[in-house]
Design a protein around this motif. Sequence first.
Motif, PDB file in Angstrom:
ATOM      1  N   GLY A  50      82.640  22.499  38.689  1.00 19.64           N
ATOM      2  CA  GLY A  50      81.749  22.281  37.895  1.00 19.64           C
ATOM      3  C   GLY A  50      82.858  22.489  36.477  1.00 19.64           C
ATOM      4  O   GLY A  50      84.055  22.372  36.763  1.00 19.64           O
ATOM      5  N   VAL A  51      82.042  22.654  35.073  1.00 19.55           N
ATOM      6  CA  VAL A  51      82.925  22.806  33.883  1.00 19.55           C
ATOM      7  C   VAL A  51      83.432  24.403  33.651  1.00 19.55           C
ATOM      8  O   VAL A  51      82.671  25.119  34.041  1.00 19.55           O
ATOM      9  CB  VAL A  51      82.661  22.106  33.065  1.00 19.55           C
ATOM     10  CG1 VAL A  51      83.184  22.539  31.460  1.00 19.55           C
ATOM     11  CG2 VAL A  51      82.324  20.731  32.807  1.00 19.55           C
ATOM     12  N   LEU A  71      81.135  27.363  34.010  1.00 21.86           N
ATOM     13  CA  LEU A  71      79.902  27.023  32.332  1.00 21.86           C
ATOM     14  C   LEU A  71      78.169  26.870  33.659  1.00 21.86           C
ATOM     15  O   LEU A  71      78.695  26.024  34.154  1.00 21.86           O
ATOM     16  CB  LEU A  71      80.323  26.881  31.138  1.00 21.86           C
ATOM     17  CG  LEU A  71      81.752  27.151  30.719  1.00 21.86           C
ATOM     18  CD1 LEU A  71      82.231  26.296  29.656  1.00 21.86           C
ATOM     19  CD2 LEU A  71      81.366  28.242  30.369  1.00 21.86           C
ATOM     20  N   PRO A  72      77.741  28.370  32.674  1.00 21.39           N
ATOM     21  CA  PRO A  72      76.495  27.266  33.638  1.00 21.39           C
ATOM     22  C   PRO A  72      75.423  26.080  32.558  1.00 21.39           C
ATOM     23  O   PRO A  72      75.112  24.930  33.114  1.00 21.39           O
ATOM     24  CB  PRO A  72      74.651  28.335  33.093  1.00 21.39           C
ATOM     25  CG  PRO A  72      76.087  29.345  32.043  1.00 21.39           C
ATOM     26  CD  PRO A  72      77.078  29.223  32.347  1.00 21.39           C
ATOM     27  N   GLU A  73      75.828  26.018  31.242  1.00 16.50           N
ATOM     28  CA  GLU A  73      75.786  24.853  30.496  1.00 16.50           C
ATOM     29  C   GLU A  73      76.900  24.705  29.442  1.00 16.50           C
ATOM     30  O   GLU A  73      77.532  25.530  29.119  1.00 16.50           O
ATOM     31  CB  GLU A  73      74.648  24.692  29.822  1.00 16.50           C
ATOM     32  CG  GLU A  73      74.076  26.237  29.311  1.00 16.50           C
ATOM     33  CD  GLU A  73      72.443  26.277  28.615  1.00 16.50           C
ATOM     34  OE1 GLU A  73      71.452  25.210  29.836  1.00 16.50           O
ATOM     35  OE2 GLU A  73      71.920  26.736  28.208  1.00 16.50           O
ATOM     36  N   PHE A 114      73.334  15.879  32.091  1.00 12.16           N
ATOM     37  CA  PHE A 114      73.159  14.839  33.384  1.00 12.16           C
ATOM     38  C   PHE A 114      74.543  16.016  33.901  1.00 12.16           C
ATOM     39  O   PHE A 114      74.506  17.723  33.363  1.00 12.16           O
ATOM     40  CB  PHE A 114      74.818  13.866  33.774  1.00 12.16           C
ATOM     41  CG  PHE A 114      76.580  14.980  32.529  1.00 12.16           C
ATOM     42  CD1 PHE A 114      77.464  15.453  32.968  1.00 12.16           C
ATOM     43  CD2 PHE A 114      76.231  14.180  32.101  1.00 12.16           C
ATOM     44  CE1 PHE A 114      78.371  15.000  32.451  1.00 12.16           C
ATOM     45  CE2 PHE A 114      77.359  14.758  30.593  1.00 12.16           C
ATOM     46  CZ  PHE A 114      78.421  14.300  30.899  1.00 12.16           C
ATOM     47  N   GLU A 115      74.634  16.332  35.471  1.00 16.30           N
ATOM     48  CA  GLU A 115      75.445  18.337  36.140  1.00 16.30           C
ATOM     49  C   GLU A 115      76.609  17.306  36.296  1.00 16.30           C
ATOM     50  O   GLU A 115      76.970  16.916  37.272  1.00 16.30           O
ATOM     51  CB  GLU A 115      74.155  18.581  36.940  1.00 16.30           C
ATOM     52  CG  GLU A 115      75.283  19.759  37.589  1.00 16.30           C
ATOM     53  CD  GLU A 115      74.330  20.685  38.605  1.00 16.30           C
ATOM     54  OE1 GLU A 115      74.447  21.619  39.257  1.00 16.30           O
ATOM     55  OE2 GLU A 115      73.052  19.902  39.233  1.00 16.30           O
ATOM     56  N   VAL A 116      77.814  18.649  35.911  1.00 13.68           N
ATOM     57  CA  VAL A 116      78.673  18.087  36.952  1.00 13.68           C
ATOM     58  C   VAL A 116      79.057  19.383  38.101  1.00 13.68           C
ATOM     59  O   VAL A 116      78.619  20.468  37.969  1.00 13.68           O
ATOM     60  CB  VAL A 116      80.100  19.042  36.123  1.00 13.68           C
ATOM     61  CG1 VAL A 116      81.743  18.748  36.903  1.00 13.68           C
ATOM     62  CG2 VAL A 116      79.993  17.461  34.845  1.00 13.68           C
ATOM     63  N   THR A 124      77.182  22.952  36.589  1.00 11.50           N
ATOM     64  CA  THR A 124      77.601  23.008  35.137  1.00 11.50           C
ATOM     65  C   THR A 124      76.742  22.087  34.005  1.00 11.50           C
ATOM     66  O   THR A 124      76.088  20.829  34.400  1.00 11.50           O
ATOM     67  CB  THR A 124      78.616  22.863  34.594  1.00 11.50           C
ATOM     68  OG1 THR A 124      79.759  23.214  34.991  1.00 11.50           O
ATOM     69  CG2 THR A 124      79.194  23.049  32.838  1.00 11.50           C
ATOM     70  N   MET A 125      75.476  22.412  33.593  1.00  8.09           N
ATOM     71  CA  MET A 125      74.255  21.142  32.607  1.00  8.09           C
ATOM     72  C   MET A 125      75.255  20.905  31.501  1.00  8.09           C
ATOM     73  O   MET A 125      75.376  21.695  30.986  1.00  8.09           O
ATOM     74  CB  MET A 125      73.087  22.107  33.036  1.00  8.09           C
ATOM     75  CG  MET A 125      72.092  21.975  33.898  1.00  8.09           C
ATOM     76  SD  MET A 125      72.007  21.232  34.869  1.00  8.09           S
ATOM     77  CE  MET A 125      71.355  19.526  34.570  1.00  8.09           C
TER      78      MET A 125
END
Length: 408
Positions: free
Chosen positions: A177-178, A192-194, A226-228, A238-239
């Motif tokens: 994710g990010v 990060l969750p978002e 979008f989601e990574v 991560t959203m």
Amino acid sequence: MALIVQKYGGSSVGTIDRIRNVASRIKRTRDEGNQVVAVVSAMGGVTDKLIAMAREFGDNPAEREMDVLLSTGEQQSIALLSMALHELGVPALSVTGRQAGIRTTGSHTRGRIDAINSDYMLGCLNAGNSLVVAGFQGITNDGLIHTLGRGGSDLTAIAVASAIGADVCQILTDVDGVYTCDPRVVPNARKLPEISYDEMLELASSGAKVMQSRSVEFAKKYGVVFEVRSSLNDNPGTMVLEEHPDMENVVIRGVSIERSQARVTIIGIPDEPGMSARILSALGDAEINIDMIISNIASDGYARHSFTMHANDLGRAQAALKPVLAEISDQAKVETEAGIAKLSCVGIGMRTHSGVAATMFKALGEAGINIGMISTSEIKIAVTVDETRIEDAARAVHEAFHLDEAPV
Ligand code: ADP
Ligand code: ASP
Ligand code: MG
């Protein structure tokens, strides 16, 4: 049944085994009752190899031909991934940028997506196929091939998701994710969750290569959430979405670094109206992106301007500035410095908190790292440092803001 766009980057399709892994993920998503449009990059390293081959014919190969050449990388991977899907019994069709109806404007090698005619894609989907769309490419109204700038498959995925009204858009890559900083640089960075579009955009345009910045701009403009996430596991990612009140309440969301920067300083500029415009127009006409800009008056009464740019643009910048400076004054001269890097701290919390710059500068000072130029925006503070110290700088600042710890 959901319509899902999944983008697989170069490392996710970098080998035949990885391509098989992607095919089985697509099959699984399909078996769960969804329609899948995969957008894929060239196999990892292929675009770089094509660029290196082109440079065998000179430093500035014709950009029209570069686009014809670079677009072949994605064409290989869409065909191979479709074959891997056939091996699993999945009806799949490869779709080039032209077939996907991706219309571009702008310049060769950095085309912009203008519109997408998705009739062909929707027809193929409705006939029961999964699609494998070539990222990074489109076609002009005159039928010329354009590529979309490095990392441009992210843009293809987001634009295709918007055009076909996808329910879900996933960017599948080689990290989960990010993170608060590139985990290759700061090993204890936190996923990060978002993250808000604005923060993702600032991080991406200051060197966080996990997303191409123009793709984030497009997602914000058209409201594509979008989601990574990883192409190699099922961990939640991560959203990336519009900021909302329930987001983790932090001042700094993340830190990014950008290497290979250079500083150009122009001295001896008459202190008169219109001078900055002439200088910046010359660079703009040469399509050179400049970043930090600092201007002041030296003790000799002349103005001086400094700005940063990618080190690769230095030669072109000097060539573009030469005639303008000769016109402006016989005192005007250019000085350049390469070997610098940029460190940026980003967070929407900065809008309402003070003291962020002080914490950042103190951390750098204590690590013995000298700050060159400084620039700030509403949600970003960026500094230049010696390129050899950039990783130490990122770790020091990450630590100073406790970015490894989840906020309470
Ligand atoms: P892809 O080939 O899937 O497009 P990229 O190499 O373009 O993948 O982007 C993924 C890489 O981005 C990661 O391997 C990581 O090193 C880098 N990266 C930089 N900043 C970040 C960040 N803040 N969070 C996650 N990854 C990051
Ligand atoms: N293959 C292109 C590149 O390497 C596009 C992408 O990977 O997104 O930049
Ligand atoms: Mg990428």
